[in-house]
Design a protein around this motif. Structure first.
Motif, short mmCIF file in Angstrom:
data_model
loop_
_atom_site.label_atom_id
_atom_site.label_comp_id
_atom_site.label_asym_id
_atom_site.label_seq_id
_atom_site.Cartn_x
_atom_site.Cartn_y
_atom_site.Cartn_z
N THR A 1 0.82 -1.22 0.00
CA THR A 1 0.00 0.00 0.00
C THR A 1 0.85 1.26 0.00
O THR A 1 0.37 2.33 -0.40
N ILE B 1 1.10 8.09 -7.65
CA ILE B 1 -0.22 8.03 -8.26
C ILE B 1 -0.36 9.19 -9.25
O ILE B 1 -0.11 10.35 -8.91
N THR C 1 2.03 11.18 -3.99
CA THR C 1 2.56 9.98 -3.35
C THR C 1 1.73 9.75 -2.09
O THR C 1 1.78 10.54 -1.15
N LEU D 1 -2.23 3.50 -1.02
CA LEU D 1 -3.39 3.12 -1.83
C LEU D 1 -4.67 3.12 -1.02
O LEU D 1 -5.76 3.35 -1.54
N SER E 1 -5.87 6.91 -1.17
CA SER E 1 -5.27 7.58 -2.33
C SER E 1 -5.93 8.91 -2.64
O SER E 1 -5.31 9.81 -3.19
N VAL F 1 -8.13 9.60 -4.94
CA VAL F 1 -8.25 9.88 -6.38
C VAL F 1 -9.68 10.28 -6.75
O VAL F 1 -9.92 10.79 -7.85
N PHE G 1 -0.80 3.98 -10.91
CA PHE G 1 0.08 4.04 -9.74
C PHE G 1 1.26 3.09 -9.99
O PHE G 1 1.11 2.03 -10.62
N SER H 1 -11.57 8.99 1.28
CA SER H 1 -10.38 8.95 0.41
C SER H 1 -10.03 7.52 0.02
O SER H 1 -9.16 7.31 -0.83
#
Length: 571
Positions: free
Chosen positions: A43, A48, A57, A60, A63, A65, A76, A365
């Motif tokens: 992880t 990313i 950075t 996971l 992340s 995103v 990633f 997140s």
């Protein structure tokens, strides 16, 4: 009182079993986790990159995103070290995304592009990719491209290990949902197989059918959500179809069950909701095959509808329970209580999962990759258990109620002295014969000298004379459609279709039995006058008219032999 004791014991045992099951999963959690094969979950240390070339950075697991729509890309990457596994593989769970995996910019795996190019929904997939033996020091890059609006959110964890260890770990991690899904799926199939038999032989009751559908849809959804069907048959498209098909129809199965349980106004409401759910499902399927909107794009809408229906159902069930609580007929009250508990607990558990899922998608997140069905798993077990226990109590109450109704009917239509049909039952039978217009014959019989026996020997012997003659009739006309006592010394025999043939022979058999009984009897003698008539002798008449014809012939015989002391002498 005895049944109430059994009922309380059964309910207590049921809830103790649920508690035991929960403690079993919790108590052995550490032991099972310790037996998990070796693997690594990566992880940290990833770079990313999103479509707009922004780079971060972050782990996971957080992340950030956000939601990835159609055409948007997120990747990633990190440099791989030596992991110490023989034939190592990486495992990544993709959600409705095109997956491209690179090792030092060399494409080593791809998934989903062919589905997207053919306008097919890209299914979820556990992507297991071998790294080879010289992976150490190379850069691993995983590129994900959205295939629809709101394709996915967040990034799933990346795992490294042997293929067998990775799959074993996944099975152990989701063991509760896995075994619950298998149990519910199997139980649903069994109930569906049994439901036609129970429908035919148990008053057309369809609640077991919908109990099976509830169990089957819940079990199928759990197995598909964790991609177990895909793992078994290697068909991700089938897994997706079954997942969303079962998800859409869980509310439908619920409404069908409620529709089959309730009556009156409640039944109308639940029938309307059932039809609405069926129409929504068919409408979404039509839009999918017309390529207007994909089958998998209604998740938020479906969650909203399910939550609304769930709240409405709980409110309605409580309302109908309270309003009917004081009514005279309460034979299903205990089964309703159990069912109500199951519905409420399942609704709370499902509500928890739905809220958590949408929070992960829109506000967290982490993303939806970390959503699990823990609440639904527990709620499904409780609900299906409550359905089965509720159905058991319903059958017990129904059996007792039907038995009581049967006994009341027997009392209403049975002569208490002889056990034969009484006058009301005989008249009911004649009304039925008049309506059906079939072929039949009616024999009218009169037991001779009953008054003489009553006056000289007493009513006790008179009753014995009547019951003995009733037994003689039952033995002689064993295949008759009806043997009844019209009252006092008057009896009737009804024989339909082929049974009505050759009555003269049957009358001879009757006199033969009377003679046998008279040889054994010391206080009185059995004798009877008779007359019979066929339905064709009164072509357009009722069964009552046929009976009157037979009765007149009986009285003619009685007058003809009234000077005789024994009718049996003329047999």
């Amino acid at each position: 009182m005895k049944f109430r004791s059994i009922q309380k014991t059964g309910i207590a045992f049921f809830f103790l079993a649920l508690l035991f099951t929960g403690f079993f999963f919790l108590g052995y959690n550490d032991r099972i986790t310790k037996s998990t094969p070796n693997f690594l979950q990566l992880t940290e240390g990833f770079t990313i990159t999103k479509t707009d070339h922004s780079t971060t950075t972050a782990p996971l697991t957080s992340s950030g995103v956000g939601i990835i729509d159609e055409g948007e890309t997120v990747s990633f990457s990190r440099t791989l070290e030596e992991f110490g596994f023989e034939h190592p593989c990486i495992s990544y769970h993709s959600i409705r995304a095109i997956v491209n995996i690179y090792l030092d910019d060399k494409l080593i795996y791809t998934f989903g592009q062919n589905y997207y190019d053919t306008n097919t929904t890209v299914p979820n997939k556990i992507n297991v990719v071998p790294l080879g033996e010289d992976y150490a020091g190379k850069e691993l890059r995983i590129e994900l491209t959205g295939t629809m609006r709101g394709s996915f959110s967040g990034l799933s964890p990346l795992q490294v290990g042997t293929r067998a260890d990775l799959m074993t770990h996944r099975s152990l991690h989701f063991r509760a949902s896995f075994f619950t899904g298998i149990f519910l799926f199997t139980l649903g199939l069994i109930l569906l197989i049994l439901s036609p038999y129970l429908f035919i032989y148990h008053n057309h009751d369809i609640r077991l059918l919908f109990s099976g559908l509830i169990s089957l849809t819940l079990g199928t959804y759990m197995l598909c959500y964790y991609l177990i069907i895909d793992g078994l048959v290697c068909n991700p498209v089938l897994n997706t179809i079954l997942e969303y098909g079962s998800l859409y129809n869980i509310p439908t199965a619920f409404m069908g069950y409620l529709m089959s349980v309730y009556t009156g106004k409640a039944k109308k409401i639940f029938t309307g909701l059932f039809i609405t759910d069926v129409c929504l499902f068919l409408f979404s399927v039509a839009l999918h095959f017309l390529h207007i909107r994909r089958f998998t794009s209604y998740t938020v809408f479906l969650h909203s509808i399910s939550l609304s229906e769930c709240v409405l159902v709980v409110v309605l069930i409580i309302y109908f329970y309270v309003t009917t609580r004081q009514e005279a007929e309460q034979k299903n009250m205990s089964s309703d209580n159990i069912f109500l508990v199951g519905i409420i607990l399942f609704a709370l558990c499902a509500f928890y999962d739905i809220v958590k899922y949408n929070y992960l998608v829109f506000f967290s997140s982490s993303g939806e990759a970390y959503a699990e069905l823990n609440g639904t798993t527990v709620g499904s077990l409780i609900l299906v258990s409550c359905l089965l226990v509720s159905y058991l109590f319903f059958n017990v109450f129904s059996t007792n109620y039907d038995s009581l109704q049967s006994r009341i009917a027997n009392l209403a239509y049975t002569d208490p002295l002889t056990g034969l049909a009484n006058r009301a039952r005989c008249e009911q039978m004649m009304s039925m014969l008049s309506e059906e217009k079939g072929a039949y014959a009616i024999i009218s019989l009169d037991l001779n000298k009953l008054k003489q026996v009553n006056d000289t020997l007493g009513h006790h012997e008179g009753d014995r004379l009547i019951t003995g003659f009733a037994t003689i009739l039952s033995d002689c006309f064993w295949d008759a459609n009806l043997i009844g006592r019209m009252g006092g010394d008057e009896f009737i025999v009804v024989m339909i279709e082929d049974r009505a043939l050759n009555l003269t022979k049957r009358i001879h058999e009757l006199y033969f039995l009377i003679n046998e009984w008279n040889h054994k009897e010391t206080k009185f003698s059995y004798s009877a006058s008779y007359g019979y008539a066929y339905s064709y002798e009164v072509p357009h008449g009722s069964a009552q008219e046929v009976y009157m014809l037979a009765d007149n012939r009986m009285y003619e015989m009685k007058r003809e032999h009234q000077s005789k002391t024994e009718v049996t002498a003329h047999a």
